[in-house]
Motif scaffolding. Structure first.
Motif, PDB file in Angstrom:
ATOM      1  N   GLY A  60      55.320  77.133 -25.034  1.00 49.97           N
ATOM      2  CA  GLY A  60      55.068  76.270 -23.892  1.00 49.97           C
ATOM      3  C   GLY A  60      56.164  76.403 -22.859  1.00 49.97           C
ATOM      4  O   GLY A  60      56.331  75.543 -22.006  1.00 49.97           O
ATOM      5  N   ALA A  61      56.909  77.495 -22.943  1.00 53.80           N
ATOM      6  CA  ALA A  61      58.110  77.680 -22.140  1.00 53.80           C
ATOM      7  C   ALA A  61      57.801  77.999 -20.689  1.00 53.80           C
ATOM      8  O   ALA A  61      56.740  78.535 -20.350  1.00 53.80           O
ATOM      9  N   LYS A  62      58.772  77.703 -19.832  1.00 53.07           N
ATOM     10  CA  LYS A  62      58.783  78.244 -18.482  1.00 53.07           C
ATOM     11  C   LYS A  62      59.333  79.663 -18.582  1.00 53.07           C
ATOM     12  O   LYS A  62      60.351  79.894 -19.247  1.00 53.07           O
ATOM     13  N   ILE A  63      58.688  80.614 -17.919  1.00 53.30           N
ATOM     14  CA  ILE A  63      59.065  82.022 -18.046  1.00 53.30           C
ATOM     15  C   ILE A  63      59.433  82.572 -16.677  1.00 53.30           C
ATOM     16  O   ILE A  63      58.695  82.387 -15.701  1.00 53.30           O
ATOM     17  N   THR A  64      60.572  83.236 -16.618  1.00 57.34           N
ATOM     18  CA  THR A  64      60.999  83.940 -15.412  1.00 57.34           C
ATOM     19  C   THR A  64      60.923  85.435 -15.686  1.00 57.34           C
ATOM     20  O   THR A  64      61.475  85.915 -16.682  1.00 57.34           O
TER      21      THR A  64
END
Length: 236
Positions: A60-64
């Motif tokens: 559920g991570a924010k991904i860059t």
């Protein structure tokens, strides 16, 4: 000629604009990295966006996602927009060095399938050269970035050919970044040692060593490979 797209169970990778296509070893990295508990993930050299989408599916991570090549970044943006996780993925079209100068974020997971042929002949295809060689991303620059922006408890996953993996491992040890897991990837039983994936951490502990064989002698996929990629490949 490579297909213009690769269809996974939950997303599609269009790859008509990029020099480097979807490859098995990168899929192994995306499936093997333990990202389920991550909250901030960085994908260095995203290319088509494959690794970002693979880890988005299991977290559920924010991904860059960082990509230096303009055409590849355009392709990744297209693939992110067409996915179910477009609101969690941010694309930065710039070099890792430039990104590092302005970045304020720390990451608990970093994944990277980097340029790796340090000494081999350069390709006449400029985009492919950038994708496959360390001229735009020297190991020292990559290591410096990871030391600055990986959280104290974070994990850095790096995929390289065996000889290059050993070079990086020695550099990392000198900088107090320690291998805690290792996966050796083989084409088939008694086949070529294709790639090595290391998981690095600031926490020094005995490295857990694993191996994975992709295909059986009859060229069918092994049960271990099928289990690892089952959530992604349509054939499983």
């Amino acid at each position: 000629m490579a297909n213009s797209y690769f269809q996974f169970k939950q997303f599609r990778i269009n790859q008509d604009k990029t020099a480097m296509k979807v490859c098995t070893d990168s899929c192994v990295l995306g499936a093997w990295a333990e990202v389920e508990k991550a909250t901030e993930i960085l994908d260095i050299g995203t290319g088509t966006g494959l690794l970002s989408l693979m880890v988005a599916q299991r977290s559920g991570a924010k991904i860059t996602a960082v990509e230096i090549d303009e055409a590849a970044a355009e392709q990744a943006r297209e693939n992110f927009t067409g996915s179910s996780w477009k609101n969690r993925i941010v694309l930065e079209q710039k070099s890792l060095q430039a990104f590092g100068k302005e970045n304020q974020q720390h990451f608990d997971e970093i994944v990277c399938n980097p340029p790796f042929f340090q000494a081999s002949l350069k390709s006449p295809d400029a985009a492919k050269t950038i994708a496959k060689h360390t001229q735009e991303l020297p190991f020292e620059d990559l290591l410096h970035f990871v030391k600055r922006f990986l959280t104290p408890e974070g994990i850095f996953y790096l995929l390289l050919p065996p000889s290059e993996a050993e070079v990086f491992r020695k550099l990392a040890l000198n900088e107090k970044l320690f291998p805690v897991k290792e996966l050796q990837l083989f084409t088939q039983p008694n086949g070529k040692h294709l790639r090595t994936i290391y998981a690095y951490s600031f926490q020094k502990k005995p490295a857990e060593q694993q191996s994975l064989i992709i295909r059986n002698p009859d060229q069918t996929y092994t049960a271990e490979f099928a289990a690892l990629l089952r959530d992604y490949y349509l054939i499983f």
